[in-house]
Design an enzyme around this catalytic site. Structure first.
Site, PDB file in Angstrom:
ATOM      1  N   ARG A  79       0.885  -1.116  -0.108  1.00 37.90           N
ATOM      2  CA  ARG A  79       0.014   0.203  -0.002  1.00 37.90           C
ATOM      3  C   ARG A  79       0.955   1.263   0.121  1.00 37.90           C
ATOM      4  O   ARG A  79       0.562   2.254  -0.728  1.00 37.90           O
ATOM      5  CB  ARG A  79      -1.079  -0.076   1.227  1.00 37.90           C
ATOM      6  CG  ARG A  79      -1.841  -0.916   1.009  1.00 37.90           C
ATOM      7  CD  ARG A  79      -2.837  -1.121   2.585  1.00 37.90           C
ATOM      8  NE  ARG A  79      -3.607   0.084   2.781  1.00 37.90           N
ATOM      9  CZ  ARG A  79      -4.053   0.164   4.181  1.00 37.90           C
ATOM     10  NH1 ARG A  79      -3.781  -0.804   5.204  1.00 37.90           N
ATOM     11  NH2 ARG A  79      -4.537   1.375   4.294  1.00 37.90           N
ATOM     12  N   GLN A 110      -8.550  10.223   8.272  1.00 33.76           N
ATOM     13  CA  GLN A 110      -8.504   9.053   8.843  1.00 33.76           C
ATOM     14  C   GLN A 110      -7.787   8.374   7.957  1.00 33.76           C
ATOM     15  O   GLN A 110      -7.148   7.291   8.348  1.00 33.76           O
ATOM     16  CB  GLN A 110      -9.835   8.269   8.580  1.00 33.76           C
ATOM     17  CG  GLN A 110     -10.921   8.878   9.362  1.00 33.76           C
ATOM     18  CD  GLN A 110     -12.233   8.472   9.069  1.00 33.76           C
ATOM     19  OE1 GLN A 110     -12.938   7.512   9.513  1.00 33.76           O
ATOM     20  NE2 GLN A 110     -12.984   8.929   8.100  1.00 33.76           N
ATOM     21  N   HIS A 128      -5.490   8.139  12.227  1.00 35.06           N
ATOM     22  CA  HIS A 128      -5.248   6.701  12.195  1.00 35.06           C
ATOM     23  C   HIS A 128      -3.484   6.166  11.848  1.00 35.06           C
ATOM     24  O   HIS A 128      -3.492   5.026  11.389  1.00 35.06           O
ATOM     25  CB  HIS A 128      -6.069   5.897  11.322  1.00 35.06           C
ATOM     26  CG  HIS A 128      -7.659   5.791  11.668  1.00 35.06           C
ATOM     27  ND1 HIS A 128      -8.622   5.788  11.081  1.00 35.06           N
ATOM     28  CD2 HIS A 128      -8.170   6.204  12.914  1.00 35.06           C
ATOM     29  CE1 HIS A 128      -9.882   6.012  11.501  1.00 35.06           C
ATOM     30  NE2 HIS A 128      -9.646   5.980  12.924  1.00 35.06           N
ATOM     31  N   CYS A 166      16.460  -3.002  19.956  1.00 35.68           N
ATOM     32  CA  CYS A 166      16.094  -4.068  20.789  1.00 35.68           C
ATOM     33  C   CYS A 166      15.612  -5.438  19.970  1.00 35.68           C
ATOM     34  O   CYS A 166      15.378  -6.415  20.609  1.00 35.68           O
ATOM     35  CB  CYS A 166      14.987  -3.417  21.559  1.00 35.68           C
ATOM     36  SG  CYS A 166      13.409  -3.584  20.422  1.00 35.68           S
ATOM     37  N   SER A 205     -17.225   6.633   4.870  1.00 30.60           N
ATOM     38  CA  SER A 205     -18.464   5.664   5.027  1.00 30.60           C
ATOM     39  C   SER A 205     -18.902   6.065   6.212  1.00 30.60           C
ATOM     40  O   SER A 205     -20.074   5.682   6.688  1.00 30.60           O
ATOM     41  CB  SER A 205     -18.084   4.340   4.824  1.00 30.60           C
ATOM     42  OG  SER A 205     -17.147   3.801   5.703  1.00 30.60           O
TER      43      SER A 205
END
Ligand code: BV8
Ligand code: ZN
Length: 261
Positions: A79, A110, A128, A166, A205
């Site tokens: 993506r 978003q 997001h 780490c 939506s």
């Protein structure tokens, strides 16, 4: 897709035209539909290839990533590579143009792409997260995004990198389902929604919470709300108005109306 009206055919109710021309604080709230005309599938468009038999909501979770890191990291890197291959569309550009002319504009998205930024929007509240800011799952150390995939080679599984500090797994810098949203961005978004005069909701939506509360909060606080979406959305109040059609066609017309003296 509903045929989009031209500017002369958008029959603007005078009260909305007046509201747009007098609004001192705009909020623009965007979802995946604002990037659709750039060629980025919306979040709920069916997935393709390796991911075609997955529901995005099932893949966009910590559980899915831990269960199959190569499948999920491959999806996000696919993506991200796709986003890097496309350009902002007239909808992104119109929003950046609007911000240059109205007294105050808060842009809340978003979306996890960087198309608003690349269209010139100076500050974007990402509720997001972002495809472009991977981090370590264990110590949260930010990682510069790796060399993007060559999507011409087709979709592929991809092992996530390992943190140099780490040894933890690197994860996408997005908010997964079941995860808390970034507190500062969410607080700023709710404050803007509660204070604004007019909210433009573009290409969403409205099913994902708590983000979906933003237009509802604006309407409850007395703001005018204009929805731009080919899908007919249920309007909650008489101060809400729907422009049915594609954002890339409608937003430049809307900006023309607002800037017309
Ligand atoms: C949370 C990043 C507190 C990842 C995304 C059970 C357990 C846990 C939580 C829940 C639960 N039940 C419900 C919840 C809450 C859950 C939720 O809302 N679920 C929904 C599905 C019911 N929310 C969460 O989990 C949130 N966190 O609540 O934390 C908590 C914690 C623990 C336990 C309980 C609560 C986190 C939500 C964030 C998820 N991450 N994205 C990724 O991208 O991979 S959300 C994802 O959906 C995308 O970010 C996307 O932006 C977002 C919203 O979708 P839309 O943008 O609206 O896109 P969509 O495809 O749906 O629609 C596109 C629209 O565009 C359509 O209307 C279409 O008509 C229109 N369109 C198409 N073309 C155009 C157009 N419009 C204009 N022009 C065009 N050309
Ligand atoms: Zn680490």
């Amino acid at each position: 897709m509903t045929p989009v009206n031209t500017v002369s055919e958008i029959l603007w109710p005078p009260k909305f035209l007046e509201a747009m021309r007098s609004a001192q604080h705009w909020v623009v709230f965007t979802g995946a539909g604002v990037s659709a005309e750039s060629g980025i599938p919306t979040f709920r468009d069916a997935l393709t290839g390796l991911w075609s038999n997955f529901d995005p909501e099932d893949l966009a979770t910590t559980e899915a990533f831990l269960r199959d890191p190569d499948l999920v990291w491959g999806w996000y890197e696919w993506r991200r590579a796709k986003v890097l291959e496309v350009a902002p569309n007239p909808a992104h550009q119109a929003i950046a143009e609007l911000a240059r002319h109205v007294p105050r504009l808060t842009l809340i998205t978003q979306n996890v792409d960087d198309l608003h930024e690349r269209a010139g929007s100076p500050s974007v509240l990402h509720l997001h997260g972002s495809l472009h800011h991977p981090r370590c799952m264990r110590c949260a150390k930010a990682l510069d995004p790796p060399q993007p995939l060559d999507t011409s080679q087709g979709e592929q599984l991809l092992a996530p990198p390992v943190c140099v500090d780490c040894g933890g797994l690197i994860r996408p810098g997005v908010v997964w389902f079941g995860e808390m949203l970034p507190e500062q961005a969410l607080t700023q978004a709710f404050e803007a929604a509660a204070q604004c005069d007019l909210l433009l909701s573009v290409g969403t939506s409205g099913v994902v919470y708590p983000a979906a509360q933003i237009p509802q909060l604006a309407a409850r606080s007395g703001a005018w709300v204009i929805h731009i979406n080919p899908q007919n959305l249920a309007l909650g109040s008489e101060r809400e108005f729907q422009l049915t059609g594609a954002a890339g066609a409608i937003l430049p017309l809307l900006v023309q109306q607002v800037l017309a003296d």
